[in-house]
Write a protein that holds these residues in place. Structure first.
Motif, PDB file in Angstrom:
ATOM      1  N   HIS A   1       0.836  -1.195   0.000  1.00 51.24           N
ATOM      2  CA  HIS A   1       0.000   0.000   0.000  1.00 51.24           C
ATOM      3  C   HIS A   1       0.880   1.258   0.000  1.00 51.24           C
ATOM      4  N   THR A   2       0.234   2.390  -0.183  1.00 54.67           N
ATOM      5  CA  THR A   2       0.925   3.682  -0.155  1.00 54.67           C
ATOM      6  C   THR A   2       0.582   4.362   1.157  1.00 54.67           C
ATOM      7  N   ARG A   3       1.595   4.970   1.755  1.00 57.16           N
ATOM      8  CA  ARG A   3       1.407   5.620   3.048  1.00 57.16           C
ATOM      9  C   ARG A   3       1.911   7.058   2.952  1.00 57.16           C
ATOM     10  N   VAL A   4       1.197   7.998   3.560  1.00 59.70           N
ATOM     11  CA  VAL A   4       1.604   9.399   3.577  1.00 59.70           C
ATOM     12  C   VAL A   4       2.364   9.644   4.873  1.00 59.70           C
ATOM     13  N   ILE A   5       3.547  10.237   4.754  1.00 57.57           N
ATOM     14  CA  ILE A   5       4.340  10.533   5.946  1.00 57.57           C
ATOM     15  C   ILE A   5       4.772  11.997   5.915  1.00 57.57           C
ATOM     16  N   GLY A   6       5.246  12.497   7.016  1.00 59.80           N
ATOM     17  CA  GLY A   6       5.753  13.860   7.110  1.00 59.80           C
ATOM     18  C   GLY A   6       4.688  14.848   7.521  1.00 59.80           C
ATOM     19  N   LYS A   7       5.165  16.037   7.856  1.00 54.92           N
ATOM     20  CA  LYS A   7       4.255  17.112   8.250  1.00 54.92           C
ATOM     21  C   LYS A   7       3.856  17.916   7.025  1.00 54.92           C
TER      22      LYS A   7
ATOM     23  N   ARG B   1       4.881  13.403   1.988  1.00 54.78           N
ATOM     24  CA  ARG B   1       5.201  12.638   0.794  1.00 54.78           C
ATOM     25  C   ARG B   1       4.633  11.243   0.945  1.00 54.78           C
ATOM     26  N   GLU B   2       4.499  10.582  -0.169  1.00 48.30           N
ATOM     27  CA  GLU B   2       3.968   9.218  -0.172  1.00 48.30           C
ATOM     28  C   GLU B   2       5.123   8.239  -0.287  1.00 48.30           C
ATOM     29  N   ILE B   3       4.999   7.162   0.444  1.00 46.10           N
ATOM     30  CA  ILE B   3       5.980   6.087   0.324  1.00 46.10           C
ATOM     31  C   ILE B   3       5.224   4.792   0.069  1.00 46.10           C
ATOM     32  N   LYS B   4       5.863   3.892  -0.655  1.00 47.34           N
ATOM     33  CA  LYS B   4       5.245   2.589  -0.907  1.00 47.34           C
ATOM     34  C   LYS B   4       5.680   1.633   0.188  1.00 47.34           C
TER      35      LYS B   4
END
Length: 191
Positions: A135-141, A146-149
């Motif tokens: 899945h894709t996950r959104v990280i950061g403030k 940004r999105e990471i796989k």
């Protein structure tokens, strides 16, 4: 000869006491409601202290011990360096644990928030291994989002700590004492 006269208000006293006792027969009545709520309010602080301060389960045994890595994590969150499991990191669960209403005028002890109820269940029962799908996950403030796989992977199961949120023998006795005290006061007209 002097006559001794007798008069009594016994029938009035008996009638009053019977009326108070009858109020306990109405399971959904205000007297039973007040008695049960009183008993619940009496026991809640004791349960919270047992679990979230003393770290004891429902058998009044130590819940468990934290790993060294988790102790370091707890220290970063200003929760001390003790290895004693106390089911508390953010205090969210212990603040949410309280009196919950049931059907009619019944009450129980539990969590008002479903997430905390699930956490308590997971802590007691553990979790089964599972498979996480890619899945894709959104990280950061905000500006740095940004999105990471995330690749598919296996998630280990965890061992639970056993029964913690059930009442102990002492807590059950305390509830019975509280109800008996309530009834005594009711019969004396103090409720």
């Amino acid at each position: 000869i002097a006559m001794i006269a007798y008069s009594s208000n016994l029938s009035s006293v008996v009638s009053t006491i019977l009326g108070r006792l009858k109020s306990l027969q109405l399971q959904d009545g205000p007297t039973v409601d007040k008695m049960v709520r009183t008993a619940a309010f009496d026991v809640i602080p004791k349960i919270k202290k047992r679990i979230h301060v003393d770290g004891l389960n429902s058998d009044e045994q130590q819940i468990g011990t934290y790993s060294n890595s988790y102790i370091k994590y707890r220290q970063k969150n200003k929760r001390g360096g003790s290895s004693k499991v106390i089911f508390s990191l953010t205090r969210q669960m212990e603040n949410d644990f309280g009196i919950v209403s049931g059907k009619g005028n019944s009450y129980g002890l539990g969590f008002k928030n479903e997430l905390n109820a699930n956490k308590a269940k997971w802590l007691q029962e553990g979790s089964k291994p599972s498979r996480v799908k890619e899945h894709t996950r959104v990280i950061g403030k905000k500006k740095e989002r940004r999105e990471i796989k995330v690749k598919a992977h296996e998630r280990k199961g965890t061992k639970g700590f056993g029964v913690v949120y059930e009442l102990t023998k002492k807590e059950k006795e305390g509830i019975n004492y509280s109800m008996e005290f309530f009834i005594k006061n009711l019969l004396e007209g103090n409720q």
